[in-house]
Design a protein around this motif. Structure first.
Motif, PDB file in Angstrom:
ATOM      1  N   ASP A  71       0.835  -1.211   0.000  1.00 20.11           N
ATOM      2  CA  ASP A  71       0.000   0.000   0.000  1.00 20.11           C
ATOM      3  C   ASP A  71       0.866   1.256   0.000  1.00 20.11           C
ATOM      4  O   ASP A  71       0.582   2.220  -0.718  1.00 20.11           O
ATOM      5  CB  ASP A  71      -0.933   0.017   1.209  1.00 20.11           C
ATOM      6  CG  ASP A  71      -2.140  -0.883   1.034  1.00 20.11           C
ATOM      7  OD1 ASP A  71      -2.677  -0.940  -0.089  1.00 20.11           O
ATOM      8  OD2 ASP A  71      -2.549  -1.514   2.019  1.00 20.11           O
ATOM      9  N   VAL A  72       1.907   1.261   0.800  1.00 16.83           N
ATOM     10  CA  VAL A  72       2.819   2.406   0.864  1.00 16.83           C
ATOM     11  C   VAL A  72       3.499   2.606  -0.480  1.00 16.83           C
ATOM     12  O   VAL A  72       3.600   3.732  -0.989  1.00 16.83           O
ATOM     13  CB  VAL A  72       3.851   2.218   1.992  1.00 16.83           C
ATOM     14  CG1 VAL A  72       4.983   3.226   1.881  1.00 16.83           C
ATOM     15  CG2 VAL A  72       3.178   2.318   3.351  1.00 16.83           C
ATOM     16  N   LEU A  73       3.961   1.522  -1.091  1.00 10.49           N
ATOM     17  CA  LEU A  73       4.635   1.621  -2.386  1.00 10.49           C
ATOM     18  C   LEU A  73       3.694   2.138  -3.468  1.00 10.49           C
ATOM     19  O   LEU A  73       4.087   2.959  -4.305  1.00 10.49           O
ATOM     20  CB  LEU A  73       5.215   0.263  -2.785  1.00 10.49           C
ATOM     21  CG  LEU A  73       6.344  -0.252  -1.897  1.00 10.49           C
ATOM     22  CD1 LEU A  73       6.690  -1.691  -2.271  1.00 10.49           C
ATOM     23  CD2 LEU A  73       7.566   0.641  -1.989  1.00 10.49           C
ATOM     24  N   ALA A  74       2.441   1.683  -3.445  1.00  9.40           N
ATOM     25  CA  ALA A  74       1.468   2.141  -4.436  1.00  9.40           C
ATOM     26  C   ALA A  74       1.176   3.626  -4.273  1.00  9.40           C
ATOM     27  O   ALA A  74       1.091   4.370  -5.259  1.00  9.40           O
ATOM     28  CB  ALA A  74       0.180   1.332  -4.316  1.00  9.40           C
ATOM     29  N   THR A  75       1.042   4.080  -3.037  1.00 11.73           N
ATOM     30  CA  THR A  75       0.806   5.497  -2.777  1.00 11.73           C
ATOM     31  C   THR A  75       2.008   6.324  -3.206  1.00 11.73           C
ATOM     32  O   THR A  75       1.862   7.384  -3.822  1.00 11.73           O
ATOM     33  CB  THR A  75       0.491   5.729  -1.286  1.00 11.73           C
ATOM     34  OG1 THR A  75      -0.671   4.961  -0.947  1.00 11.73           O
ATOM     35  CG2 THR A  75       0.229   7.181  -0.989  1.00 11.73           C
ATOM     36  N   ALA A  76       3.195   5.835  -2.910  1.00  3.83           N
ATOM     37  CA  ALA A  76       4.419   6.546  -3.307  1.00  3.83           C
ATOM     38  C   ALA A  76       4.548   6.600  -4.832  1.00  3.83           C
ATOM     39  O   ALA A  76       4.997   7.607  -5.380  1.00  3.83           O
ATOM     40  CB  ALA A  76       5.637   5.868  -2.686  1.00  3.83           C
ATOM     41  N   ALA A  77       4.136   5.548  -5.505  1.00  3.22           N
ATOM     42  CA  ALA A  77       4.204   5.530  -6.975  1.00  3.22           C
ATOM     43  C   ALA A  77       3.301   6.596  -7.575  1.00  3.22           C
ATOM     44  O   ALA A  77       3.681   7.281  -8.521  1.00  3.22           O
ATOM     45  CB  ALA A  77       3.818   4.155  -7.495  1.00  3.22           C
ATOM     46  N   ARG A  78       2.122   6.729  -7.017  1.00  9.00           N
ATOM     47  CA  ARG A  78       1.192   7.758  -7.509  1.00  9.00           C
ATOM     48  C   ARG A  78       1.797   9.145  -7.312  1.00  9.00           C
ATOM     49  O   ARG A  78       1.720   9.995  -8.198  1.00  9.00           O
ATOM     50  CB  ARG A  78      -0.143   7.634  -6.779  1.00  9.00           C
ATOM     51  CG  ARG A  78      -1.222   8.490  -7.356  1.00  9.00           C
ATOM     52  CD  ARG A  78      -2.513   8.280  -6.655  1.00  9.00           C
ATOM     53  NE  ARG A  78      -2.376   8.683  -5.252  1.00  9.00           N
ATOM     54  CZ  ARG A  78      -3.265   8.427  -4.321  1.00  9.00           C
ATOM     55  NH1 ARG A  78      -4.341   7.741  -4.605  1.00  9.00           N
ATOM     56  NH2 ARG A  78      -3.087   8.839  -3.095  1.00  9.00           N
ATOM     57  N   SER A  79       2.423   9.357  -6.177  1.00 14.97           N
ATOM     58  CA  SER A  79       3.085  10.638  -5.924  1.00 14.97           C
ATOM     59  C   SER A  79       4.278  10.828  -6.858  1.00 14.97           C
ATOM     60  O   SER A  79       4.510  11.928  -7.364  1.00 14.97           O
ATOM     61  CB  SER A  79       3.547  10.721  -4.470  1.00 14.97           C
ATOM     62  OG  SER A  79       2.430  10.713  -3.609  1.00 14.97           O
ATOM     63  N   ALA A  80       5.036   9.755  -7.085  1.00 22.56           N
ATOM     64  CA  ALA A  80       6.216   9.850  -7.950  1.00 22.56           C
ATOM     65  C   ALA A  80       5.829  10.248  -9.360  1.00 22.56           C
ATOM     66  O   ALA A  80       6.472  11.099  -9.971  1.00 22.56           O
ATOM     67  CB  ALA A  80       6.981   8.522  -7.961  1.00 22.56           C
ATOM     68  N   VAL A  81       4.768   9.654  -9.871  1.00 20.24           N
ATOM     69  CA  VAL A  81       4.396   9.948 -11.257  1.00 20.24           C
ATOM     70  C   VAL A  81       3.793  11.341 -11.390  1.00 20.24           C
ATOM     71  O   VAL A  81       4.041  12.032 -12.370  1.00 20.24           O
ATOM     72  CB  VAL A  81       3.467   8.868 -11.845  1.00 20.24           C
ATOM     73  CG1 VAL A  81       2.056   8.990 -11.335  1.00 20.24           C
ATOM     74  CG2 VAL A  81       3.476   8.930 -13.362  1.00 20.24           C
ATOM     75  N   HIS A  82       3.048  11.790 -10.418  1.00 13.48           N
ATOM     76  CA  HIS A  82       2.395  13.089 -10.549  1.00 13.48           C
ATOM     77  C   HIS A  82       3.242  14.232 -10.002  1.00 13.48           C
ATOM     78  O   HIS A  82       3.433  15.237 -10.687  1.00 13.48           O
ATOM     79  CB  HIS A  82       1.027  13.087  -9.863  1.00 13.48           C
ATOM     80  CG  HIS A  82       0.297  14.372 -10.052  1.00 13.48           C
ATOM     81  ND1 HIS A  82      -0.329  14.692 -11.226  1.00 13.48           N
ATOM     82  CD2 HIS A  82       0.149  15.441  -9.237  1.00 13.48           C
ATOM     83  CE1 HIS A  82      -0.848  15.905 -11.119  1.00 13.48           C
ATOM     84  NE2 HIS A  82      -0.579  16.375  -9.916  1.00 13.48           N
ATOM     85  N   LEU A  83       3.726  14.104  -8.783  1.00  9.58           N
ATOM     86  CA  LEU A  83       4.459  15.211  -8.153  1.00  9.58           C
ATOM     87  C   LEU A  83       5.903  15.298  -8.628  1.00  9.58           C
ATOM     88  O   LEU A  83       6.448  16.386  -8.784  1.00  9.58           O
ATOM     89  CB  LEU A  83       4.422  15.062  -6.631  1.00  9.58           C
ATOM     90  CG  LEU A  83       3.041  15.096  -5.981  1.00  9.58           C
ATOM     91  CD1 LEU A  83       3.152  14.808  -4.494  1.00  9.58           C
ATOM     92  CD2 LEU A  83       2.350  16.426  -6.234  1.00  9.58           C
ATOM     93  N   GLU A  84       6.520  14.140  -8.830  1.00 12.05           N
ATOM     94  CA  GLU A  84       7.942  14.100  -9.174  1.00 12.05           C
ATOM     95  C   GLU A  84       8.159  13.940 -10.682  1.00 12.05           C
ATOM     96  O   GLU A  84       9.256  14.135 -11.174  1.00 12.05           O
ATOM     97  CB  GLU A  84       8.597  12.941  -8.418  1.00 12.05           C
ATOM     98  CG  GLU A  84      10.067  13.029  -8.272  1.00 12.05           C
ATOM     99  CD  GLU A  84      10.601  11.991  -7.290  1.00 12.05           C
ATOM    100  OE1 GLU A  84      11.788  12.087  -6.989  1.00 12.05           O
ATOM    101  OE2 GLU A  84       9.860  11.099  -6.827  1.00 12.05           O
ATOM    102  N   ARG A  85       7.092  13.522 -11.371  1.00 10.38           N
ATOM    103  CA  ARG A  85       7.149  13.281 -12.811  1.00 10.38           C
ATOM    104  C   ARG A  85       8.212  12.222 -13.163  1.00 10.38           C
ATOM    105  O   ARG A  85       8.948  12.341 -14.132  1.00 10.38           O
ATOM    106  CB  ARG A  85       7.394  14.561 -13.573  1.00 10.38           C
ATOM    107  CG  ARG A  85       6.380  15.622 -13.145  1.00 10.38           C
ATOM    108  CD  ARG A  85       5.853  16.481 -14.066  1.00 10.38           C
ATOM    109  NE  ARG A  85       4.941  17.533 -13.781  1.00 10.38           N
ATOM    110  CZ  ARG A  85       4.330  17.925 -12.683  1.00 10.38           C
ATOM    111  NH1 ARG A  85       4.517  17.299 -11.572  1.00 10.38           N
ATOM    112  NH2 ARG A  85       3.486  18.922 -12.659  1.00 10.38           N
ATOM    113  N   ASP A  86       8.262  11.206 -12.319  1.00 17.17           N
ATOM    114  CA  ASP A  86       9.249  10.128 -12.465  1.00 17.17           C
ATOM    115  C   ASP A  86       8.532   8.838 -12.843  1.00 17.17           C
ATOM    116  O   ASP A  86       8.197   8.023 -11.981  1.00 17.17           O
ATOM    117  CB  ASP A  86      10.032   9.971 -11.159  1.00 17.17           C
ATOM    118  CG  ASP A  86      11.076   8.870 -11.218  1.00 17.17           C
ATOM    119  OD1 ASP A  86      11.307   8.304 -12.307  1.00 17.17           O
ATOM    120  OD2 ASP A  86      11.667   8.572 -10.161  1.00 17.17           O
TER     121      ASP A  86
END
Length: 137
Positions: free
Chosen positions: A43-58
């Motif tokens: 769950d933590v990894l999935a939430t971080a992935a969503r942040s990475a793609v949108h906020l970090e553009r990674d």
């Protein structure tokens, strides 16, 4: 911490920040901290992935987090829906649809199902052909 990253994600999406760049930086930091603290939690990894793609553009980083989340817990509905969203953003709409189906099987009556279908159809670059091939469970 992943919940805080998620809050920053939604603040950015809805434009609720007077300082969007600061909000993005804080969200990225929370996502990174959550992965360091609980990198074995899907769950933590999935939430971080969503942040990475949108906020970090990674995109590459987000895909790596999603793949790790699914490998750790293939029964994690959040990881599958995040994978669908990340894959859509990456332009891989066929895989996005394929990865969204397990989420719907894992949580068929979940409160986010209409939102998930809407997001899959609303992301830029989403293939009309993929939408046509979409079939109910």
């Amino acid at each position: 911490m992943s919940a805080m990253a998620s809050c920053h994600y939604f603040i950015d999406i809805f434009g609720w920040s007077d300082d969007p760049e600061s909000n993005r930086r804080e969200g990225v930091e929370m996502a990174h901290r959550s992965v360091r603290a609980a990198g074995d939690d899907a769950d933590v990894l999935a939430t971080a992935a969503r942040s990475a793609v949108h906020l970090e553009r990674d995109l590459d980083g987000a895909i790596a987090l999603i793949e790790r989340a699914i490998a750790l817990n293939p029964g994690c509905a959040r990881a599958w829906v995040a994978s669908g969203l990340v894959r859509t953003r990456a332009g891989d709409t066929d895989l996005a649809v394929e990865h969204s189906r397990p989420r719907m099987r894992l949580d068929p009556m979940g409160p986010n199902r209409p939102r998930q279908l809407l997001l899959l159809g609303a992301w830029p670059g989403f293939s009309r052909d993929a939408t046509v091939r979409w079939s109910p469970l």
